[in-house]
Design a protein around this motif. Sequence first.
Motif, PDB file in Angstrom:
ATOM      1  N   GLU A   1      97.456  19.066 -26.925  1.00  0.00           N
ATOM      2  CA  GLU A   1      96.480  17.995 -26.817  1.00  0.00           C
ATOM      3  C   GLU A   1      96.593  17.320 -25.453  1.00  0.00           C
ATOM      4  N   PRO A   2      95.485  17.245 -24.688  1.00  0.00           N
ATOM      5  CA  PRO A   2      95.536  16.658 -23.342  1.00  0.00           C
ATOM      6  C   PRO A   2      95.567  15.134 -23.368  1.00  0.00           C
ATOM      7  N   THR A   3      96.659  14.568 -23.827  1.00  0.00           N
ATOM      8  CA  THR A   3      96.824  13.124 -23.814  1.00  0.00           C
ATOM      9  C   THR A   3      97.059  12.651 -22.379  1.00  0.00           C
ATOM     10  N   PRO A   4      96.953  11.360 -22.100  1.00  0.00           N
ATOM     11  CA  PRO A   4      97.236  10.867 -20.745  1.00  0.00           C
ATOM     12  C   PRO A   4      98.612  11.272 -20.244  1.00  0.00           C
ATOM     13  N   ASP A   5      99.585  11.296 -21.156  1.00  0.00           N
ATOM     14  CA  ASP A   5     100.933  11.702 -20.787  1.00  0.00           C
ATOM     15  C   ASP A   5     100.967  13.137 -20.281  1.00  0.00           C
ATOM     16  N   ILE A   6     100.323  14.042 -21.023  1.00  0.00           N
ATOM     17  CA  ILE A   6     100.299  15.459 -20.638  1.00  0.00           C
ATOM     18  C   ILE A   6      99.482  15.657 -19.363  1.00  0.00           C
TER      19      ILE A   6
END
Length: 588
Positions: free
Chosen positions: A126-131
Motif C-alpha cells: 500500500e503506497p502510504t505516505p511512509d512508503i
Amino acid sequence: MNQTTFAARTSRLPIIISQFCVASVLISRSPCHRFGASAFSFPTSSKRSITTPPFTTLLQSHHLSRRSTLYAKERENLGLDAEEIAIEQNTYEDRPIHQVNGSNEEITENEKTPGSLLQSIFLGIEPTPDILAITAIYFVEGALGLARLAQTFLLKEELHLGPAELSAITGLLVLPWTVKPLYGFLSDGFPLLGYRRRSYLILAGFVGFASYALLAWGMGGTEGESSKSMMLTVTIVLLMLSSGSIAFSDVVADGIVVQKTREANERGDDPAIAGGLQSLCWGSAAVGGLISAYFSGSLLETMSPRQVFGIASFLPLLVAGMSLLIEEVPVERKAASGSSTTNGSALAHFIESESMASIKHQISSLWASLSQPSIFKPVLFIFLWQATPTSEGAMLYFLTNDIGFGPEFLGRVRLVTAASSLFGVWLYQKLLRRVAIKNVLLWTSIISVPLGLTQLLLISHYNRELGIPDAAFVFGDDVVLSILGELAFLPTLVLAARLCPAGVEAVLFATLMSIYNGASTVGTELGAGLTKLLGVTETDFSNLALLTIICNLSSLLPLIFIGWLDGVGDESQEDMENNNDDQQTTTT
C-alpha cells in the motif's frame, strides 16, 4: 513437485528481482567494473562501491525461503492437500501487503480494483505516505548519478587535472563509503533533535543540497594560477560532502527498511513483505539510476558541469522534504532518576545508557566474527580481488582527447552498459547460480584478461583496419565486459551474505561493504600511481597500452590465494538456499 519445494522456489523471486535492481543501482552510484578500463568506467571509482542493500537483500532472501518452507509445512500438518495449499498460498501472496504498515486487514475485490495499477507498481504494498517517502529517497539516490559525468568533466576540463590526478581524486571520493558502520552507530546511538532517522535524513539532504549548490555557484572556481590549489581543495571538500551525504542517507534509509522488515517478521506477516519492500526500494533507485545514465552526458552537451550541479542540487532537497513523511516516534533520553537530561550531561548519561551498551556489544561481536579464519580469509581474498589497479582514468582521457568522444556519447554508453549489467544478472540466475562461488570467481577472472586486452585494438587504432568503427567497438567491448563484471560481482554478494553469522548480520554487512569500498579506493590509487609512473598524460598515450596490460594481468594475482575460499566458496547460491531450507525444516 511438493509444496515445500514450490514455496522455497517461489520465495527466490525477491532475490532475483532485487539483484536486477541492485545491478542498476550500483551502476548509478559507482559504474566502474572490475575488468579492464571500459569506456563506461569513468565517473567515480574503480571497480565498484558496494552499498548495503545487496547484502541485506541476499540475507533477507534466505529468511524468506525459510519462512515460505514453514508456511507450506504448517498447511501440510493441518491436513490440506496440495491443491488447497496452492490456492491458499496464492490467495495469501496476492493480497496487498498492508502488514508493512502494521495493518493485517485483507482488501476486498471492490477495494482492490481502483488502485490495481498503483498496487502493481508498488508490488502489492500500500503506497502510504511512509512508503512513498522511502521510495522517493531511494529514487533520489539513484537519480544523483546525473552529476557523475559533471563531476568528471569539472575536474578534467575546468580544473585541468591529468589522468593520474583525476584517478587519485575519484578514489578519495569513495572514502565516505568506507565508514558506513560509523553512520549506523551515530544514527542509532545519538538521536538528533529526538529522532534517529528523520532528522539525519533532513541533515543529509541539506548538506547534499549545499555542496552541489556551492559547486554550481562557482565556489572553488576563482581564476588565477595562484588560487588553483585552493580551488582544487574546495572542490574536493564539496564533492566529498556530497558523497558523504548520499552515503549517510543510504545507511539511514537502509535502517528504516530493515526495521520495517523486522517488525513485519515479528508479527508473523506474509514472508513476501520483506522481499517486496526491498525490491520496491531498490527498484526505485534503479529507475532513478537508469534515467540519469543518459542525461548525465546529454546535458553536458548544452550546459556546463556547474549548471548540471545546479539541477542535481534540488534532488537532495527532495530527500529532506520526503523524510518529514516518515513515521517515527521521538526518542527522549532519560537520566537514571527518570528526569530528562540536560544538554551538558547528555553525553555522560549516554555513555552509561543502553544504547551505548548495545553499540559496545555490537563492536565486540563484530570483532569476534571477523577474527574467525572462516570469515577473515574470504574477506581478505575479496579485498585483494577488488584492490588490483585499473587504467580507467587514463582510458577516459584517451576516449575524449584522442578519439574525440563527447559527453552525450559517454551518456549513451552508460545507458547501454546499465542494460547489459541487468542482462548479466539474468544470465547469472539462469546459468551460474548452481556453480560454486569459487569456480565462478576463478573463471571469470581468467576470462577477463583476454577480453580486457581487446582494448589494445582500440588504443592502437587497429580496430579501424579491421573495419570496426571506434563507437561500435566501444559499445561492444563495454557490453561484454559489463556482463562479465556482473557475473563475477554477484557471487561476492552471495558470499558476503553467507559469511554473516546470526546476531551481527547488519553491522557485519556494513563492515564488509566498507572493506570492499576501501579495496576499491586502493585499486584506484594504485592505478593513479601507475599512470603517473608510466607518464600517461592528457596528450601522451604512448604507454597506455603497457598500462592496460599491467592492470589486466594484475587481476590474476589474487587467484594465488583463492584457496582461502575453501569451504564457504565451494557452495553455490542454490546450495546455500537449500541448506537454509533444510536447517529450518530440521528445527521444526
